[in-house]
Write an enzyme that holds these catalytic residues in place. Structure first.
Site, PDB file in Angstrom:
ATOM      1  N   PHE A  41       0.801  -1.218   0.000  1.00 25.65           N
ATOM      2  CA  PHE A  41       0.000   0.000   0.000  1.00 25.65           C
ATOM      3  C   PHE A  41       0.840   1.278   0.000  1.00 25.65           C
ATOM      4  CE2 PHE A  41      -3.277  -2.989   1.579  1.00 25.65           C
ATOM      5  CZ  PHE A  41      -4.183  -2.804   0.557  1.00 25.65           C
ATOM      6  N   SER A  42       0.873   2.019   1.072  1.00 22.53           N
ATOM      7  CA  SER A  42       1.510   3.331   1.077  1.00 22.53           C
ATOM      8  C   SER A  42       3.013   3.290   0.864  1.00 22.53           C
ATOM      9  CB  SER A  42       1.175   4.072   2.374  1.00 22.53           C
ATOM     10  OG  SER A  42      -0.206   4.352   2.394  1.00 22.53           O
ATOM     11  N   VAL A  43       3.644   2.189   1.152  1.00 24.95           N
ATOM     12  CA  VAL A  43       5.074   2.083   0.857  1.00 24.95           C
ATOM     13  C   VAL A  43       5.295   2.259  -0.638  1.00 24.95           C
ATOM     14  CG1 VAL A  43       7.080   0.553   0.892  1.00 24.95           C
ATOM     15  CG2 VAL A  43       5.557   0.648   2.869  1.00 24.95           C
ATOM     16  N   TYR A 149      -4.560  12.469  -0.603  1.00 25.00           N
ATOM     17  CA  TYR A 149      -3.782  11.227  -0.672  1.00 25.00           C
ATOM     18  C   TYR A 149      -4.657  10.123  -1.246  1.00 25.00           C
ATOM     19  CZ  TYR A 149      -0.458   7.793   1.311  1.00 25.00           C
ATOM     20  OH  TYR A 149       0.469   6.818   1.510  1.00 25.00           O
TER      21      TYR A 149
END
Length: 172
Positions: A41-43, A149
């Site tokens: 995900f956000s990585v 985001y």
């Protein structure tokens, strides 16, 4: 607290620590194993941003170029109306997208369906991710003005990078 306690109480699924190319610590839980893939995900947003900096530094990518320079198919979507690569990198696309993962008919569910993470819904025509990305619309906020985001921006970045490099994202 010690490392094991910190990992356990932070709901960490796994960690691998390397020192000079050698594994010096490995820890897994919640069903994760060394061979199991894990959603990042956000990585992935951090990796994509770093890769964008490298490509820009090498003159392969122009952060100020419109997304449509790389992906003409985005004309008519939120990404085709004055949206630049920098807007993607900055997460400042004026996009109408609500990441409410509990809404069975919401944007996040439709996004997951397009990626193959959600079971198909027989009442919804099938789509794939790139087709879905072309359907996203603006929220009325000008690009570059509001931080929002959104995972779809990272998917579009990957597509931009592929077009800029002529390689699949995995090989860049």
């Amino acid at each position: 607290i010690d490392l094991n306690e910190a990992l356990r109480t932070s709901h960490t699924d796994g960690i691998v620590v390397l020192h000079r190319g050698q594994i010096v610590c490995e820890w897994y839980t919640h069903g994760l194993t060394p061979d199991a893939p894990h959603l990042i995900f956000s990585v992935s947003k951090s990796v994509a941003g770093t890769l964008g900096g490298i490509l820009a530094d090498r003159g392969i990518l122009d952060p100020d170029a419109p997304v449509t320079r790389y992906i003409p198919e985005m004309k008519g979507s939120v990404y085709g109306d004055g949206c630049t690569v920098r807007h993607l990198l900055d997460m400042s696309v004026g996009i109408r997208f609500d990441e409410d993962y509990m809404d069975p008919h919401g944007d996040a569910t439709n996004y997951r369906r397009a990626t193959g993470w959600e079971q198909p819904d027989p009442s919804v025509p099938p789509t794939h991710l790139r087709q879905y990305l072309q359907t996203l619309r603006p929220d009325g906020t000008p690009h570059g003005h509001t931080f929002h985001y959104v995972s779809t921006n990272t998917d579009v970045l990957g597509w931009v990078y592929e077009r800029a490099c002529g390689l699949s994202y995995a090989k860049i």
